[in-house]
Write a protein that holds these residues in place. Sequence first.
Motif, short mmCIF file in Angstrom:
data_model
loop_
_atom_site.label_atom_id
_atom_site.label_comp_id
_atom_site.label_asym_id
_atom_site.label_seq_id
_atom_site.Cartn_x
_atom_site.Cartn_y
_atom_site.Cartn_z
N VAL A 7 -43.54 5.91 14.42
CA VAL A 7 -43.84 4.44 13.95
C VAL A 7 -43.38 3.35 13.29
O VAL A 7 -42.71 4.78 12.33
CB VAL A 7 -45.43 4.45 13.75
CG1 VAL A 7 -46.68 5.19 14.62
CG2 VAL A 7 -45.65 6.01 12.26
N PHE A 54 -53.16 5.92 6.14
CA PHE A 54 -52.20 6.98 6.27
C PHE A 54 -51.50 7.90 5.02
O PHE A 54 -51.14 7.74 4.09
CB PHE A 54 -50.58 6.76 7.18
CG PHE A 54 -50.98 5.54 8.07
CD1 PHE A 54 -51.23 6.50 9.21
CD2 PHE A 54 -51.08 3.85 7.79
CE1 PHE A 54 -51.68 5.52 10.25
CE2 PHE A 54 -51.46 3.53 9.62
CZ PHE A 54 -51.43 4.09 10.57
N LEU A 75 -45.86 9.96 14.13
CA LEU A 75 -47.35 10.34 13.74
C LEU A 75 -47.71 10.97 14.29
O LEU A 75 -47.37 11.88 15.24
CB LEU A 75 -47.48 9.26 14.52
CG LEU A 75 -49.17 8.78 14.41
CD1 LEU A 75 -49.89 8.65 12.40
CD2 LEU A 75 -49.82 7.91 15.33
N ALA A 105 -54.80 10.72 10.21
CA ALA A 105 -53.65 10.44 10.69
C ALA A 105 -52.64 10.51 9.14
O ALA A 105 -52.51 10.10 8.06
CB ALA A 105 -53.23 8.82 10.81
N ILE A 137 -47.78 10.33 8.73
CA ILE A 137 -46.41 10.46 8.81
C ILE A 137 -45.29 11.33 8.27
O ILE A 137 -45.12 11.12 7.38
CB ILE A 137 -46.50 9.03 9.14
CG1 ILE A 137 -47.10 7.80 9.43
CG2 ILE A 137 -44.72 8.07 8.95
CD1 ILE A 137 -47.43 6.06 8.98
#
Length: 156
Positions: free
Chosen positions: A6, A53, A81, A98, A100
Amino acid sequence: MNETVVCVVGNVATRPVYRELPNGPSARFRLAVTARYWDRDKNVWTDGHTNFFTVWANRQLAVNVAASVEVGQPLVVQGRLKVRTEVRDGQQQTWASADIDAVTIGHDLTRGTAAFRRAAKPETPGRAEPRPEPQWETPPPVDPEAQPDAERVLVT
């Protein structure tokens, strides 16, 4: 290699936390990403839902994040992700996060300016002299017919 890569644009929501771990430096911070849309009825831009995030940076990226990133700054983050879900002790509810795993992080220059400074390379122990620069130019081809005394190698 079925990873979800992402690229998100948002604002730093928490101060980066930097740690020296046995496998190298690590840093993490929270990034708030708010969707914006044009409201035709009101004729204005309107904020939509905000996603948060947890951004993880490792090795040299972690060192650079700790030195460069502050709360409120607009960033562009690209990475893998990872959505984790778990049930916490004593609760019926499922908790989701979530994350990253960042590959690259930079300031969003559509919303401000930045002054880039190249990070100093860490010293490598045991290396006394710098390596010479490689010879990048390609030598001209040698014509074996023009040089009769040259050794000819036959490759089979």
